[in-house]
Structures are given as C-alpha cells and as structure tokens.
Design a protein around this motif. Sequence first.
Motif, PDB file in Angstrom:
ATOM      1  N   ILE A   1       3.331   7.601   1.888  1.00  0.00           N
ATOM      2  CA  ILE A   1       2.864   7.340   3.244  1.00  0.00           C
ATOM      3  C   ILE A   1       3.000   8.653   4.009  1.00  0.00           C
ATOM      4  O   ILE A   1       4.111   9.172   4.167  1.00  0.00           O
TER       5      ILE A   1
ATOM      6  N   ALA B   1      -1.267   7.285   1.971  1.00  0.00           N
ATOM      7  CA  ALA B   1      -1.665   6.419   3.090  1.00  0.00           C
ATOM      8  C   ALA B   1      -1.723   7.257   4.372  1.00  0.00           C
ATOM      9  O   ALA B   1      -0.761   7.953   4.712  1.00  0.00           O
TER      10      ALA B   1
ATOM     11  N   ASP C   1      -2.925   5.835   7.360  1.00  0.00           N
ATOM     12  CA  ASP C   1      -3.144   4.947   8.504  1.00  0.00           C
ATOM     13  C   ASP C   1      -2.094   5.093   9.595  1.00  0.00           C
ATOM     14  O   ASP C   1      -2.273   4.572  10.681  1.00  0.00           O
ATOM     15  N   ARG C   2      -0.989   5.801   9.317  1.00  0.00           N
ATOM     16  CA  ARG C   2       0.026   5.948  10.386  1.00  0.00           C
ATOM     17  C   ARG C   2      -0.076   7.290  11.105  1.00  0.00           C
ATOM     18  O   ARG C   2       0.845   7.662  11.848  1.00  0.00           O
TER      19      ARG C   2
ATOM     20  N   GLN D   1       1.858  -0.462   1.256  1.00  0.00           N
ATOM     21  CA  GLN D   1       1.418   0.036   2.559  1.00  0.00           C
ATOM     22  C   GLN D   1       2.062  -0.740   3.706  1.00  0.00           C
ATOM     23  O   GLN D   1       1.985  -0.320   4.862  1.00  0.00           O
TER      24      GLN D   1
ATOM     25  N   LYS E   1       6.361  -1.991   8.305  1.00  0.00           N
ATOM     26  CA  LYS E   1       5.600  -2.799   9.261  1.00  0.00           C
ATOM     27  C   LYS E   1       6.188  -4.203   9.290  1.00  0.00           C
ATOM     28  O   LYS E   1       6.887  -4.607   8.370  1.00  0.00           O
TER      29      LYS E   1
END
Lengths: 299, 154
Positions: A5, A46, A48-49, B67, B71
């Motif tokens: 990430i 990733a 997306d952050r 992912q 979260k």
Amino acid sequence: MSFAIAGSLDEALAALAVGARPIAGGTDLVVGARQGKAPLPASLVAIDRLDELAHIESRDRGIRIGAMVTHSQLMIDQMIVSGYTALADAAALVGSPSTRNIGTLGGNVMNASPAMDTGAPLMVLGAVAQLRSARGSRTVELSDLWTGPGQTSAETEELCVAIDLPPRPARSGSAYVRLEYRRAMEIAIVGAAASVTLADDGTILGGAVALSAVAPTIIEVDDAGALMTGHLPDAAAAAVATAASDVARPISDLRASDTYRRHTVGVMAARAVDAAARRAAGEEIGVPVNRAIGVGASR
Amino acid sequence: MTEPITLTVNGLDYPVDVDMGRNLLSVLRTEIGLTGTKEGCDDSECGACMVLLDDQPVNSCSYLALQAEGKSVTTIEGVMPADGLHAIQRSLLEEGGVQCGFCTPGIIMSTRALLDGNPSPSEEEIRIGLSGNLCRCTGYAKILAAVIRTASDN
C-alpha cells in the motif's frame, strides 16, 4: 506475488519502476481477474490512499482532476457539474453507487475500455493526461494515449496522476448520452459526448463530438466542429448524426450488432449536441442527461 | 504466499493470513466467520456481497482483502443491534420486502449508507441508492416501500 500500500506518490512510482502494477478501486482489475479475463499482476501497489491525487483543483488555465478522484466525487463536484457537465453525466452513469465510490477517473482512463463512459466527455472537453514515473513526467493527448482496447501508450512504470482540462468558453455547454438497456451496472451499448459554444445569435460557434463503444478506442468525430459552426443546434445535430454514424467502426457482439450500433451512435450524438446546446443557452438539465430527459435521453 | 494483516470489521480487529488474490468477501465469510454477507454473482453485479468500507458501500466480492487493511469494514452483523432488529430490518419485514432473503443483507447495507448520507431521500434517490442490488423475488416495490418507511420513521 507481492502487495504494498503506497504511502506516498514517490513510493508508488518506485514500486512501478521495479515492475509492480497499480491498483486503485480494483473495479476493473479484480473483476477482470475473477472473470478470467487477465490474471492479477504478480506484484501490486495500491494507490487509492494517495490523498494528493484525490482532489479537483482550479488552476490558472482550467482545472486539474487527480487520478484518484472517484466517480462519486465527479458527479456532484460543483466545478465539474457547472463547467464540465458531460463528465458529470458520464460519472453518474458508471456502475452503481458502490462502483462509483471506489472507481477512479485515473482507473477509468488507463483501463482504456472502448466503452468507457468518461472517455468521450474528456475528449470533447480537451483533456490531457499527466503521466509520471520515477524518471520524470509528461503530458499526453488522449488520442495518443488510447491505442486499442485495454491498451495505452503509457510505459509500464508510468502512472496517470491527473487529468487536466482547459477553461470553458463563455456560452458553452456539454453533455454525454449513452444508449443503455438497463439503468445500473450497464456498459454503454454506444455513447456520445458533445461540447458546444454558442454565438449571440444562437448559432453554434464551435464544438466537438466524441463517441464510445463504436471503435477500438474512444474516437472523435473530426469534422464535427466544422459541421456545426454557423448552424442552429437542430441542423447541427442532424449533420453530426450522419457524420458520427459514418465514422463509427463498431463490432457486433452479444449486446448489439454493428449495424445497430452504427445507427444508434448517430442518434446519441444528435441528442448529445441538443443537450449541450441547451445547456450552453442556460437551460438547466440535470445530471445525468440520461435520467433528466429519459433513458437514452430522448426528448 | 500469504500475508498477515489485521482487518477491522464491525469495530473489532481480526488478524488473518490472506493470499494476494483473495477477495474481502471470502475472508469475511471463511476466515472471520461472518456469513451474513452473501456471494451471489461474484462479479460486482448483484450486490449480495455489499459491505461498508469506511461507511461507503462496496462490493466485497470484487475487492481485495489486503486492500482493506486499515479501513473500517461494516457487515450486516455490525448493523444488527445485540437485541432486536435495526429499523431497516424491521421495515423490510413489515412491508414484506423479504422473500428468500438472500439479497437482504446487501439491500440493508446499501440502505444504511444511503440513509446515513441522506436521511430523507426521494423515491428516485432510493432507486439510485439501491441500483447496485438485485432482488429476484420481490419485484422491488416492497423494498422501496420499506426504505421509504424507514426514512419517514426516523
């Protein structure tokens, strides 16, 4: 197999430089892998952050949309809805709320589907893509970016970080209309975007038209501007309809035949010109046009 | 190759080992044992697998478990109070919006996200809010009535 990430853009670019592929919402990548279309890449990063890529900014010359801006953001952002309305029309039609929440503009652009909804609007609005890698950055015209179904001219280590759009002229409007068989989780049967600028007498001063799902990539109707200029919107729409059908090179598949697509893309193009011209004249047509006027946006 | 991660589901932390290609749905059901979330189409079409990720509805069948680390995941088990029913569940029962029930957890998750963001949605806004959820039994009218009722009871 590896998965990371990214905590910063530099981290993401470093991972791409050594072979990782980017994943944002995963709405194309993961679904494609599960359907057996293409296996998941062996190494994923990733992105997306990366908050720095998740904003829509007003700039000296137009606006910049970060690649991680979602469809849900696009369809309600005031700058997009008021100035770049065709893009809001398209974003509001993508998938369902869950798809729009995590699906990003950068992902939609780089997935390079010929049936993508945001592509035709971006093209008529004059968008360019900003690509960046650990070695530098470059600006690419969309017509140079999309080279075939699922294919782009970007190098594997390049990440699309933003889409830039030029300022909108006075008395201009835009719209995206698609033919659909259902109202959610739909992929365009065909689609058309138009951007129109009006002169004081109500005739068209200039504009552009682009088409979805009728060629290996999103294509622009090259002579649309010339065909519309000097004409009232009704006549312009009729001329563009013929030109759009002429330039279309659709395939036949489960969803429609090539003949049907070639005909209906002309109809969609005419409706897009009509809606864009009405918006340019100040008429409030809600986003998306498909819902405001009717499925497939007939009047 | 599996990777050890911690998933936060309904406010609790679960340490799990997952393969890179593993979807969130499968980890929720098989590793964590929360089987209220359903697998329907496995293709992001039907919404039976809907969960909330940081309060937004997401198709867990098409979202990588890795992912979701860091979260907040909410499943149907996190919506239901310890005793009794959530208002959305009660309305669905009272309006007859449940038949086989397979789509119901997903319908509830989408409704929850819709009403959290917009406590008084129009009928059109409800239809759009639930447009990623398929139901093959009810014909939707009773589900729509249940969401309208939940909103007006609030």
